[in-house]
Design an enzyme around this catalytic site. Structure first.
Site, PDB file in Angstrom:
ATOM      1  N   TYR A  92       0.809  -1.219   0.000  1.00 41.88           N
ATOM      2  CA  TYR A  92       0.000   0.000   0.000  1.00 41.88           C
ATOM      3  C   TYR A  92       0.846   1.275   0.000  1.00 41.88           C
ATOM      4  O   TYR A  92       0.308   2.371  -0.116  1.00 41.88           O
ATOM      5  CB  TYR A  92      -0.952   0.019   1.193  1.00 41.88           C
ATOM      6  N   HIS A 126      -4.706   6.171  -0.772  1.00 36.39           N
ATOM      7  CA  HIS A 126      -5.279   5.959   0.559  1.00 36.39           C
ATOM      8  C   HIS A 126      -4.217   6.086   1.653  1.00 36.39           C
ATOM      9  O   HIS A 126      -4.563   6.301   2.803  1.00 36.39           O
ATOM     10  CB  HIS A 126      -5.930   4.576   0.603  1.00 36.39           C
ATOM     11  N   TYR A 142      -5.032  -1.164   9.883  1.00 40.20           N
ATOM     12  CA  TYR A 142      -5.716  -0.986   8.614  1.00 40.20           C
ATOM     13  C   TYR A 142      -6.685   0.189   8.756  1.00 40.20           C
ATOM     14  O   TYR A 142      -7.169   0.507   9.840  1.00 40.20           O
ATOM     15  CB  TYR A 142      -6.420  -2.245   8.093  1.00 40.20           C
ATOM     16  N   ASN A 176      -9.775   1.026   8.114  1.00 40.60           N
ATOM     17  CA  ASN A 176     -11.136   0.994   8.658  1.00 40.60           C
ATOM     18  C   ASN A 176     -11.198   0.787  10.157  1.00 40.60           C
ATOM     19  O   ASN A 176     -12.271   0.913  10.749  1.00 40.60           O
ATOM     20  CB  ASN A 176     -11.960  -0.080   7.944  1.00 40.60           C
ATOM     21  N   ASN A 197     -14.103   5.822   5.810  1.00 42.56           N
ATOM     22  CA  ASN A 197     -14.265   4.806   6.846  1.00 42.56           C
ATOM     23  C   ASN A 197     -13.257   4.911   7.988  1.00 42.56           C
ATOM     24  O   ASN A 197     -13.572   4.586   9.127  1.00 42.56           O
ATOM     25  CB  ASN A 197     -14.233   3.405   6.238  1.00 42.56           C
TER      26      ASN A 197
END
Length: 186
Positions: free
Chosen positions: A14, A19, A64, A66, A113
């Site tokens: 990632y 994000h 993570y 969320n 989120n």
């Protein structure tokens, strides 16, 4: 003391995605202020140091995106800070053009989120935040695919400037007050 949290996802795959721009901002801030990100606690990779004479904790939650609220809640409780004044959360915003900043004292999750989870864990929408624009998803694209994608080559200089601006904004917020940063960068 301030806690500055950048949101993202922990796996290497990632790195550099839209994000994870919150993690990228923390890296730039750590470099600018010579803060080593070498502490692993509170479900985060953290660093302790000073920005403009103020003690700060930089954090990249490893839960993570969320579940970011789990880490933020632990940090707020452990360091006994007031999230309404001493917490800054940095994250991506698809509703802003790439590289654009929007600084706010409070607000809803706006469909993000990670922020939704932080609001749930803190029990308040009132905490300073720096949103960094990553651009609107192209028509027909899946939102997850878009935010987990990387920036185009022509966007990279704008994003680097935005990360520098986010670091400067954090310095202004901890040294002065959020309205000065809002007036300069919004």
């Amino acid at each position: 003391m301030f806690i500055i949290v950048g949101l993202g996802n922990p796996e290497r795959k990632y790195d550099g995605t839209r994000h994870n721009i919150g993690f990228s901002a923390i890296t730039v801030i750590a470099d600018k202020y010579n803060i080593s990100m070498d502490i692993k606690k509170h479900k985060a990779v953290c660093g302790k140091g000073y920005i403009e004479g103020q003690k700060v904790i930089l954090a990249m939650p490893q839960t993570y995106m969320n579940l970011s609220g789990e880490s933020v809640r632990e940090l707020v409780d452990y360091y006994k800070i007031d999230p309404e004044r001493e917490l800054i959360v940095i994250y991506d915003d698809i509703n802003l053009a790439p590289g654009r900043l929007r600084i706010r004292e409070k607000g809803s999750a706006g469909g993000h989120n990670g922020i939704k989870n932080i609001i749930s864990h803190l029990g308040t929408q009132v905490f300073p935040r720096i949103r960094i624009g990553v651009g609107e998803k192209p028509k027909g694209w899946d939102l997850a695919d878009y935010v987990l994608g990387r920036f185009a080559k022509d966007e990279e200089p704008v994003i680097r400037e935005a990360l520098d601006n986010a670091a400067e904004a954090c310095g202004i917020i901890v040294d002065d007050e959020i309205r000065t940063a809002m007036n300069k960068f919004n």
